[in-house]
Scaffold this motif. Structure first.
Motif, PDB file in Angstrom:
ATOM      1  N   TYR A 150       0.831  -1.201   0.000  1.00 60.48           N
ATOM      2  CA  TYR A 150       0.000   0.000   0.000  1.00 60.48           C
ATOM      3  C   TYR A 150       0.870   1.257   0.000  1.00 60.48           C
ATOM      4  O   TYR A 150       1.810   1.368   0.779  1.00 60.48           O
ATOM      5  N   GLU A 151       0.567   2.183  -0.885  1.00 56.16           N
ATOM      6  CA  GLU A 151       1.315   3.439  -0.972  1.00 56.16           C
ATOM      7  C   GLU A 151       0.432   4.583  -0.494  1.00 56.16           C
ATOM      8  O   GLU A 151      -0.672   4.775  -1.004  1.00 56.16           O
ATOM      9  N   LEU A 152       0.906   5.318   0.486  1.00 56.41           N
ATOM     10  CA  LEU A 152       0.139   6.447   1.002  1.00 56.41           C
ATOM     11  C   LEU A 152       0.003   7.529  -0.056  1.00 56.41           C
ATOM     12  O   LEU A 152       0.974   7.896  -0.701  1.00 56.41           O
ATOM     13  N   LYS A 153      -1.209   8.041  -0.211  1.00 59.41           N
ATOM     14  CA  LYS A 153      -1.434   9.123  -1.159  1.00 59.41           C
ATOM     15  C   LYS A 153      -1.101  10.472  -0.543  1.00 59.41           C
ATOM     16  O   LYS A 153      -0.630  11.379  -1.209  1.00 59.41           O
ATOM     17  N   THR A 154      -1.373  10.600   0.748  1.00 64.58           N
ATOM     18  CA  THR A 154      -1.204  11.896   1.396  1.00 64.58           C
ATOM     19  C   THR A 154       0.142  11.952   2.107  1.00 64.58           C
ATOM     20  O   THR A 154       0.296  11.450   3.215  1.00 64.58           O
ATOM     21  N   LYS A 155       1.097  12.535   1.424  1.00 61.03           N
ATOM     22  CA  LYS A 155       2.446  12.703   1.972  1.00 61.03           C
ATOM     23  C   LYS A 155       2.789  14.181   1.979  1.00 61.03           C
ATOM     24  O   LYS A 155       2.268  14.952   1.168  1.00 61.03           O
ATOM     25  N   SER A 194       3.525  16.763  12.416  1.00 61.08           N
ATOM     26  CA  SER A 194       3.300  15.418  11.886  1.00 61.08           C
ATOM     27  C   SER A 194       3.489  14.401  13.006  1.00 61.08           C
ATOM     28  O   SER A 194       4.065  14.702  14.046  1.00 61.08           O
ATOM     29  N   TYR A 195       2.965  13.226  12.759  1.00 64.52           N
ATOM     30  CA  TYR A 195       3.160  12.119  13.696  1.00 64.52           C
ATOM     31  C   TYR A 195       3.255  10.842  12.886  1.00 64.52           C
ATOM     32  O   TYR A 195       2.815  10.778  11.735  1.00 64.52           O
ATOM     33  N   HIS A 196       3.856   9.837  13.484  1.00 64.41           N
ATOM     34  CA  HIS A 196       3.988   8.532  12.844  1.00 64.41           C
ATOM     35  C   HIS A 196       3.017   7.585  13.534  1.00 64.41           C
ATOM     36  O   HIS A 196       3.028   7.454  14.749  1.00 64.41           O
ATOM     37  N   TYR A 197       2.167   6.952  12.748  1.00 63.57           N
ATOM     38  CA  TYR A 197       1.211   6.009  13.321  1.00 63.57           C
ATOM     39  C   TYR A 197       1.541   4.598  12.861  1.00 63.57           C
ATOM     40  O   TYR A 197       2.163   4.388  11.825  1.00 63.57           O
ATOM     41  N   LYS A 198       1.156   3.646  13.698  1.00 61.34           N
ATOM     42  CA  LYS A 198       1.288   2.234  13.343  1.00 61.34           C
ATOM     43  C   LYS A 198       0.084   1.514  13.927  1.00 61.34           C
ATOM     44  O   LYS A 198      -0.147   1.549  15.128  1.00 61.34           O
ATOM     45  N   TYR A 199      -0.700   0.910  13.035  1.00 60.98           N
ATOM     46  CA  TYR A 199      -1.897   0.200  13.455  1.00 60.98           C
ATOM     47  C   TYR A 199      -1.566  -1.247  13.796  1.00 60.98           C
ATOM     48  O   TYR A 199      -0.523  -1.768  13.385  1.00 60.98           O
ATOM     49  N   LYS A 200      -2.476  -1.905  14.486  1.00 61.80           N
ATOM     50  CA  LYS A 200      -2.302  -3.315  14.851  1.00 61.80           C
ATOM     51  C   LYS A 200      -2.168  -4.193  13.615  1.00 61.80           C
ATOM     52  O   LYS A 200      -1.566  -5.261  13.662  1.00 61.80           O
ATOM     53  N   THR A 201      -2.719  -3.732  12.498  1.00 60.19           N
ATOM     54  CA  THR A 201      -2.644  -4.484  11.240  1.00 60.19           C
ATOM     55  C   THR A 201      -1.237  -4.458  10.639  1.00 60.19           C
ATOM     56  O   THR A 201      -0.953  -5.181   9.693  1.00 60.19           O
ATOM     57  N   GLY A 202      -0.390  -3.568  11.179  1.00 64.66           N
ATOM     58  CA  GLY A 202       0.953  -3.412  10.629  1.00 64.66           C
ATOM     59  C   GLY A 202       1.060  -2.215   9.699  1.00 64.66           C
ATOM     60  O   GLY A 202       2.156  -1.778   9.356  1.00 64.66           O
ATOM     61  N   HIS A 203      -0.093  -1.689   9.262  1.00 65.84           N
ATOM     62  CA  HIS A 203      -0.088  -0.501   8.408  1.00 65.84           C
ATOM     63  C   HIS A 203       0.475   0.673   9.205  1.00 65.84           C
ATOM     64  O   HIS A 203       0.094   0.886  10.354  1.00 65.84           O
ATOM     65  N   GLU A 204       1.381   1.416   8.603  1.00 69.43           N
ATOM     66  CA  GLU A 204       1.945   2.577   9.284  1.00 69.43           C
ATOM     67  C   GLU A 204       2.247   3.679   8.286  1.00 69.43           C
ATOM     68  O   GLU A 204       2.287   3.462   7.088  1.00 69.43           O
ATOM     69  N   GLY A 205       2.425   4.881   8.821  1.00 73.99           N
ATOM     70  CA  GLY A 205       2.733   6.009   7.964  1.00 73.99           C
ATOM     71  C   GLY A 205       2.826   7.292   8.756  1.00 73.99           C
ATOM     72  O   GLY A 205       2.808   7.279   9.985  1.00 73.99           O
ATOM     73  N   ASP A 206       2.925   8.385   8.054  1.00 69.26           N
ATOM     74  CA  ASP A 206       3.008   9.706   8.666  1.00 69.26           C
ATOM     75  C   ASP A 206       1.803  10.524   8.224  1.00 69.26           C
ATOM     76  O   ASP A 206       1.316  10.366   7.103  1.00 69.26           O
ATOM     77  N   GLU A 258      -0.299  11.551  22.738  1.00 70.28           N
ATOM     78  CA  GLU A 258      -0.483  10.500  23.743  1.00 70.28           C
ATOM     79  C   GLU A 258      -0.685   9.132  23.079  1.00 70.28           C
ATOM     80  O   GLU A 258      -0.195   8.121  23.561  1.00 70.28           O
ATOM     81  N   THR A 259      -1.414   9.113  21.973  1.00 73.80           N
ATOM     82  CA  THR A 259      -1.725   7.863  21.281  1.00 73.80           C
ATOM     83  C   THR A 259      -0.521   7.324  20.517  1.00 73.80           C
ATOM     84  O   THR A 259      -0.301   6.112  20.459  1.00 73.80           O
ATOM     85  N   TYR A 260       0.242   8.219  19.924  1.00 65.75           N
ATOM     86  CA  TYR A 260       1.419   7.817  19.124  1.00 65.75           C
ATOM     87  C   TYR A 260       2.649   8.563  19.629  1.00 65.75           C
ATOM     88  O   TYR A 260       3.137   9.486  18.969  1.00 65.75           O
TER      89      TYR A 260
END
Length: 140
Positions: free
Chosen positions: A2-7, A56-68, A135-137
């Motif tokens: 998956y390639e993030l569109k919003t960078k 900006s922040y870096h997120y990582k979901y339980k699914t393994g998907h991550e991004g900024d 707090e979340t990330y």
């Protein structure tokens, strides 16, 4: 993959706002630029072709998907102005009750014009979104 569109991009925020067709929406975009810059302390950056983001922040979901993603942002779209705040925060929902005339999607809050909303509540939404996302990330 998956390639993030919003960078984050190097596009110029002022150039983008200047291309907004509606004079009133352009004026609101400049006012939002001032409000978001003042409240966040971050320089505005373009994210993708049409989102003005702050921080900006870096997120990582339980699914393994991550991004900024930007901490907060907005986009003066043709129909409405989209405001981007953190989702999943109960305090956001409480603040929106006092916000003024708006509609909400999953990730966005939509307004027609700044005159329809309470700017102090907008500032509180911006601050709360940043607190919630930090707090979340937490930064590693």
């Amino acid at each position: 993959m998956y390639e993030l569109k919003t960078k984050e991009t190097d596009h110029d925020v002022i150039e983008f706002i200047e291309k907004v067709e509606s004079p009133k929406k352009k004026q609101d975009a400049y006012q939002l630029l001032d409000i978001f810059t003042e409240v966040t302390g971050y320089e505005a950056k373009m994210w993708g072709p049409s989102i003005i983001g702050f921080g900006s922040y870096h997120y990582k979901y339980k699914t393994g998907h991550e991004g900024d993603a930007p901490l907060v942002g907005f986009s003066p779209r043709k129909a409405k102005i989209s405001l981007y705040f953190a989702t999943g925060d109960a305090k956001r929902d409480e603040l929106l009750k006092e916000f003024g005339k708006h509609t909400s999607g999953k990730a966005c809050v939509y307004i027609s014009k700044i005159a329809d909303i309470d700017v102090d509540v907008l500032k509180a939404l911006i601050k709360q979104s940043i607190i919630f996302l930090r707090e979340t990330y937490p930064e590693e």
